[in-house]
Design a protein around this motif. Structure first.
Motif, PDB file in Angstrom:
ATOM      1  N   LYS B 173       0.835  -1.205   0.000  1.00 36.44           N
ATOM      2  CA  LYS B 173       0.000   0.000   0.000  1.00 36.44           C
ATOM      3  C   LYS B 173       0.866   1.250   0.000  1.00 36.44           C
ATOM      4  O   LYS B 173       0.515   2.270  -0.577  1.00 36.44           O
ATOM      5  CB  LYS B 173      -0.861   0.028   1.265  1.00 36.44           C
ATOM      6  N   GLN B 187      -1.556   8.698   3.010  1.00 33.08           N
ATOM      7  CA  GLN B 187      -1.755   7.296   2.649  1.00 33.08           C
ATOM      8  C   GLN B 187      -3.139   6.774   2.985  1.00 33.08           C
ATOM      9  O   GLN B 187      -3.658   5.871   2.314  1.00 33.08           O
ATOM     10  CB  GLN B 187      -0.685   6.427   3.310  1.00 33.08           C
ATOM     11  N   SER B 188      -3.760   7.355   4.011  1.00 30.77           N
ATOM     12  CA  SER B 188      -5.081   6.849   4.378  1.00 30.77           C
ATOM     13  C   SER B 188      -6.050   6.999   3.204  1.00 30.77           C
ATOM     14  O   SER B 188      -6.974   6.213   3.047  1.00 30.77           O
ATOM     15  CB  SER B 188      -5.593   7.578   5.614  1.00 30.77           C
ATOM     16  N   ASP B 191      -5.251   4.260   0.624  1.00 29.55           N
ATOM     17  CA  ASP B 191      -5.663   2.984   1.224  1.00 29.55           C
ATOM     18  C   ASP B 191      -7.180   2.807   1.138  1.00 29.55           C
ATOM     19  O   ASP B 191      -7.679   1.737   0.781  1.00 29.55           O
ATOM     20  CB  ASP B 191      -5.248   2.929   2.705  1.00 29.55           C
ATOM     21  N   ARG B 205      -8.148  -7.890  -2.069  1.00 33.77           N
ATOM     22  CA  ARG B 205      -7.013  -6.995  -2.205  1.00 33.77           C
ATOM     23  C   ARG B 205      -5.802  -7.761  -2.710  1.00 33.77           C
ATOM     24  O   ARG B 205      -4.978  -7.225  -3.437  1.00 33.77           O
ATOM     25  CB  ARG B 205      -6.699  -6.325  -0.871  1.00 33.77           C
TER      26      ARG B 205
END
Lengths: 435, 435
Positions: B173, B187-188, B191, B205
């Motif tokens: 990720k 990054q959240s 993600d 995923r």
């Protein structure tokens, strides 16, 4: 195999960024242009062969590393515990206990002489490039209210270690604690006395067969035996082999690698393993997945001592990355007495270095501002002996503190997912760009 | 081998405790007396063989587990994403993008239909024994100020996943985030959109080749291929084999084990591996070293589906141990859409159970008082569907909350370091003492 070769090859990478800002795409095309600087692998391999040859020739370094046994040196003013086999540890315990018994029988009671592990007793030795413990002992008599309990705990830990060695098994600190919760009270007490016992007996904690939990993994051009099972690390898929918790069960280390690549983090390890980087440039790749654990440190040291290979480190470009290097190289303060057996001197800082950020034109948005805490840690590192003695490191650290920028290894993904293995690392190796 | 057999054998154990309190030593001698209750291994093996046979026969469980593909079921009211090969994911992306292109060309602009992953949209299905996502979608049009950015991010993630699949590689990720920091911001965001994309495409995923970092290890009677390399887990020493991060590179799973032993913690895993427990009772031993990570959950599920073996769990006797079981069995809330592929139903709770503390007379000082937080978590667990549907579990949990005591697996070390492997587990297996 062919398919793997191809994957690790020089096929065009994923286009880096769709961002329309000229700066980012210029960086991306510059990054891509570096690919053309790469010479054929054969030429890079020649570079690596001479690196490996010089590492194995540097007798000075490896001698001080492998052969120095300060426990055999009575006039030594510092304590460095050494690996000992079970028979030797057992007989040291026997001698200690016999001494105590004689002392009791002669009416003098008994007392343990315990080396101090206080911070004030720890010192960095530039010659050895390690933190060690000064030889300063305190008495722990049973016939004193202040130390009766601790003397009892010490005796108990000695007897438990003796039992573990007799059975030829390994246990964790937690196991040890649970054998006598009533006496130990809480685990920090049995842990502390275990460290005392290590120093008293002049042997490493792993010689006592008390092991830490493992979290490291290894992959690449390495064959070894784990508890008698032959492990070929070129055949460990992308997951790699878990580094065993008990180093004394590791034997028969063999390798045709030219260097050891020490990786800070999981994600980079996975990239290298999946691309089978070690088949293109023969190497052993290992990671402790962050803060190095004892098992990984012991394992790296064993590899270095037995294979005499250069160690190149790939860490984040931040103070924490450098701190991790320092733990591998000089040990951590709370296990200084064991530093001789846990540390691997002469690790080269390959990357990601603060100067790489501009050199490889890592886009601004992939760099992170340093926090106040980062800056504080960075400044502290500048005062550390192990940094000071390497001019190149000082410069890099100063660059980091001046620019107030940090970056993760993963930031290289901004040029494509495989930029790390296809361009960055090969170019680094080709240019001998380590310090 | 002989030496190993001996170690795992019934040699007298380390004396448990030198404590002079009658209660503790009585417990120790009682614990030791249980050794005499052990029947010969052949008899225990017969028990295990019938357990294994019944597990492989229970078609109902394994069918719902392996063959159910809700993405093929248009009237299904919930979303359960499924594993898909790269070709299939790629063509799903292509279809999505073609749809968007057509919509743009026809002047209607484009919009993604994104399933809601909100907690209110998550539900526990007793039939499947899993948390799933209700089929409730929201539009994410590009031509709206509120969603333009998110639609762009979604398009970008789709294109990145497409590129990763085309190259046949796997990324983390974090890698994904760094390919376009400017767009993703933090990054959240990437993600979250990655999870959206998973649901939109109806695939896991791991099918997107975006993998989590690994921390699990496996050892025992198991052979599999990791990225084409044949791994024999009986020959992985005491360190074990690191569970690969990319499950789709795992193939050729074979085993002559009778059960899978799922262990919560490292220390117990190490004891079992060093004693080669799997040679005495053929089994596969795995641990995620605490909170289960995605890679370990996927791996356990694959083993269960392909080998149809019973899974027995060895966890701490505290609410956290049970919580870990729940993650393996029902999934965690934040990845509910993927629960079908991450969960392993029908795990048996072997130990350490609250009732074991008295049954095995674990000394008082090796038990720990539950904290207020423990009690709160314990009470919450009593309300959970997956606990409620198993009467035995409810009883055990009530016992825990009544006595307000918890204990770690390691507490068994109070009867000797190898009590776990030599007495506790064999007796548990012999008595079929799982619920």
């Amino acid at each position: 195999m062919l398919e793997k070769k191809r994957r690790a090859g020089v096929a065009p990478d994923v286009p880096a960024s769709s961002s329309k800002k000229p700066r980012a795409s210029a960086a991306a095309s510059y990054a891509e242009s570096l690919r053309s600087k790469l010479r054929p692998d054969a030429s890079i391999l020649t570079t690596l062969r001479s690196l490996a040859a010089s590492a194995s020739k540097s007798k000075a370094a490896t001698n001080s590393l492998a052969d120095h046994d300060p426990s055999a040196d009575p006039i030594s003013s510092y304590i460095v515990v050494a690996d000992q086999d079970s028979a030797s540890v057992t007989s040291r315990i026997n001698r200690l206990v016999l001494g105590a018994a004689r002392s009791i029988l002669s009416g003098r009671g008994f007392s343990f002489a315990v080396p101090s592990r206080a911070a004030s007793n720890q010192v960095y030795l530039p010659d050895l490039d390690r933190i060690v413990l000064l030889r300063r002992e305190s008495a722990r008599p049973f016939a004193s209210v202040a130390t009766a309990r601790k003397a009892t705990v010490t005796a108990r830990v000695l007897s438990l270690v003796h039992a573990v060695l007799r059975r030829g098994i390994h246990v964790t600190k937690r196991d040890l604690f649970y054998t006598d919760v009533k006496l130990f009270g809480d685990q920090s007490q049995s842990d502390a006395v275990l460290d005392d016992v290590s120093c008293m007996l002049g042997c490493t904690r792993s010689s006592l067969h008390v092991v830490a939990s493992e979290k490291g993994v290894v992959v690449g051009r390495l064959v070894f035996a784990d508890d008698g099972d032959r492990i070929d690390c070129t055949r460990m898929g992308v997951g790699g082999k878990a580094i065993p918790p008990n180093i004394d069960r590791v034997s028969g280390i063999e390798s045709d690698a030219l260097f050891i690549l020490l990786v800070e983090k999981d994600a980079a390890f996975m990239r290298l393993a999946e691309d089978r980087f070690y088949n293109r440039f023969p190497c052993i790749i290992l990671t402790a997945k962050g803060q190095p654990d004892v098992a990984t440190r012991l394992f790296l040291r064993r590899l270095k001592v037995e294979l005499k290979l250069p160690v190149l480190a790939l860490v984040d470009s931040d103070p924490y990355g450098l701190k991790i290097l320092s733990v591998y190289m000089c040990g951590s303060k709370n296990m200084s007495y064991d530093s001789a057996n846990l540390t691997t001197p002469d690790i080269k800082w390959l990357g990601v270095r603060p100067s790489d950020l501009d050199k490889y034109r890592v886009p601004e948005q992939c760099r992170l501002p340093m926090t106040d805490h980062d800056i504080k840690v960075g400044k502290e590192l500048l005062e550390e002996d192990f940094v000071k003695q390497n001019e190149g490191w000082v410069k890099e650290l100063e660059t980091m503190l001046r620019t107030r920028q940090k970056a993760e290894i993963q930031a290289l993904s901004s040029f494509g997912f495989q930029y790390l293995t296809e361009v960055y690392l090969p170019l680094k190796l080709q240019q001998q760009d380590w310090i």
